[in-house]
Design a protein around this motif. Sequence first.
Motif, short mmCIF file in Angstrom:
data_model
loop_
_atom_site.label_atom_id
_atom_site.label_comp_id
_atom_site.label_asym_id
_atom_site.label_seq_id
_atom_site.Cartn_x
_atom_site.Cartn_y
_atom_site.Cartn_z
N ASP A 113 31.99 21.09 39.65
CA ASP A 113 33.10 20.06 39.10
C ASP A 113 34.56 20.17 39.55
N ASP A 114 35.04 21.18 40.11
CA ASP A 114 36.40 21.42 40.27
C ASP A 114 37.23 21.02 39.14
N ALA A 115 36.82 21.51 38.04
CA ALA A 115 37.48 21.28 36.81
C ALA A 115 38.64 22.64 36.68
N TYR A 116 38.30 23.60 37.19
CA TYR A 116 39.27 24.72 37.10
C TYR A 116 39.30 25.48 38.41
N LYS A 117 40.11 26.29 38.45
CA LYS A 117 40.37 27.01 39.95
C LYS A 117 39.46 28.04 40.28
N LYS A 118 39.23 28.67 39.18
CA LYS A 118 38.53 29.99 39.18
C LYS A 118 37.90 30.49 37.74
N VAL A 119 37.10 31.46 37.83
CA VAL A 119 36.39 31.95 36.48
C VAL A 119 37.09 33.30 36.32
N LEU A 120 37.87 33.50 35.31
CA LEU A 120 38.38 34.79 34.99
C LEU A 120 37.53 35.60 33.87
N VAL A 121 37.18 36.74 34.33
CA VAL A 121 36.42 37.63 33.27
C VAL A 121 37.07 38.95 32.94
N SER A 122 37.32 39.05 31.58
CA SER A 122 37.61 40.44 30.97
C SER A 122 36.87 40.96 29.94
N ARG A 123 37.09 42.35 29.57
CA ARG A 123 36.51 42.89 28.61
C ARG A 123 37.01 44.14 28.33
N PRO A 124 37.02 44.37 26.78
CA PRO A 124 38.03 45.67 26.46
C PRO A 124 37.09 46.75 26.79
N VAL A 125 37.81 48.08 26.80
CA VAL A 125 37.36 49.37 27.38
C VAL A 125 37.41 50.37 26.43
#
Length: 465
Positions: free
Chosen positions: A275-287
């Motif tokens: 869809d080109d709705a966002y530039k990229k997927v950013l994923v994060s999670r606590p350590v």
Amino acid sequence: MTEKLSAERKIYILDTNVLLNDPEAIFAFGPYQIGIPGTVLEELDTFKKEGTDRGYNARAVTRILDALRQRGSLHEGVALDNGSILRILFLGVGITTDLPFALSVDDNKILLTALTEKKKGMDVVFVSNDLNARVKADALGLSVIDYKREQVTPQEFYRGWVRLAVPAIELKRGVPQQLLELGKKYRFAPNEFALVESQHNPYNYRVYRYFADGSFKQVLDPQISWPLKARNAQQLMALNLLFDEEVPLVCLFGPAGTGKTFLALVAGLYKVLIDDAYKKVLVSRPVVPLGRDIGYLPGTMEEKLHSWMLPIFDNMEFIAHEINAAQKIFLEAQEAARGGKRSGSKKERPRGSHFSIEQLFREQKMSLEAITYMRGRSIPQQFIIIDEVQNLSPHEVKTLITRVGQGSKVVLTGDPYQIDSPYLDFSSNGLVVASERFKGQRLFGTVYLESSERSELSELASKLL
């Protein structure tokens, strides 16, 4: 006169973990006395250099106390605006007691301070979020409470949907009359769902979403070109919110195997690649289980993150496998239709219908971030997934959400029944608090996924272990 005397004699003594959870707890017990043991100040001092939420709160407490110091002696007592009197409590030299716990432990010194105040005739209430400390305080004859500014029980938290049983014939109509009647009695929040089931067959159901204008609309599987769809009603609700660009904040709850992270990745990748709705997927999670820092793990930053993000890679590999397998079948069918001749045209392969994980990172369509390094950033035009949010404090979640720039969407996922942080519980973790506070906002939606889709063994383990 008696009530005033009672207020003057009652003192709430705060444990270290209470202040690390909420520095404003100092002002939450008016109009009684508030006591902070000197040992608590020493423990706060050990945390203040941390770059974590715990360190931030330790520094905040110190700033508050320093400001109050200008009003008078903290040892003798400083009047607060809410009528409380704040005192710093110290053990006198040579104090002896039959305390049945080792005084070499700081927690026990805090308990001794509370017990000493009781022996002076004070009506002591010991406030702690440490279960073991509360047990020991109770054994010493002290009144005990835990500190929760917002009490949310596992039975009452906002799930994002309600269940309604109706005659099967009602499911063949647009919006069942029973649902409209329920809408007059029950106060639906914007983006809350109704799971309308047949009275005699729960597998025969319809899902409806409530909108801020007071209308209900039926929820269907998103029309996407990938061979992936919801496996149950709650996954259908989740996908509806995840694909809706008008809802920039989504919370997904649920035990292991319910598909929280998987659904978020499917929606994020599709919105970026197709869809080109966002530039990229950013994923994060606590350590959290590894000490909130990845610095000691071997390798470069990317290698360290890869080790900690393996659950994310597992989901991505499955998504890529399903999409690529479907594309292979499609191309083979086309080739067979041409009599075995392979076409060299790339136009027959739709964009996003075939990809590899390495390609996503190479083309900067996806990135992994350590939560520690997200402070102070502004993140626009990205689909942001924060996993295992039950291990973050409300302040950490606030820090992350306020990083969200124009045109971004943030998805918080986690299981509030599996918390690894010793300073958080079901009621105080960032995932539950965020969901409760955003409830009713049109920019927010939440779904509790209750059915495991990983495997029969996984579902059984969640129930038995």
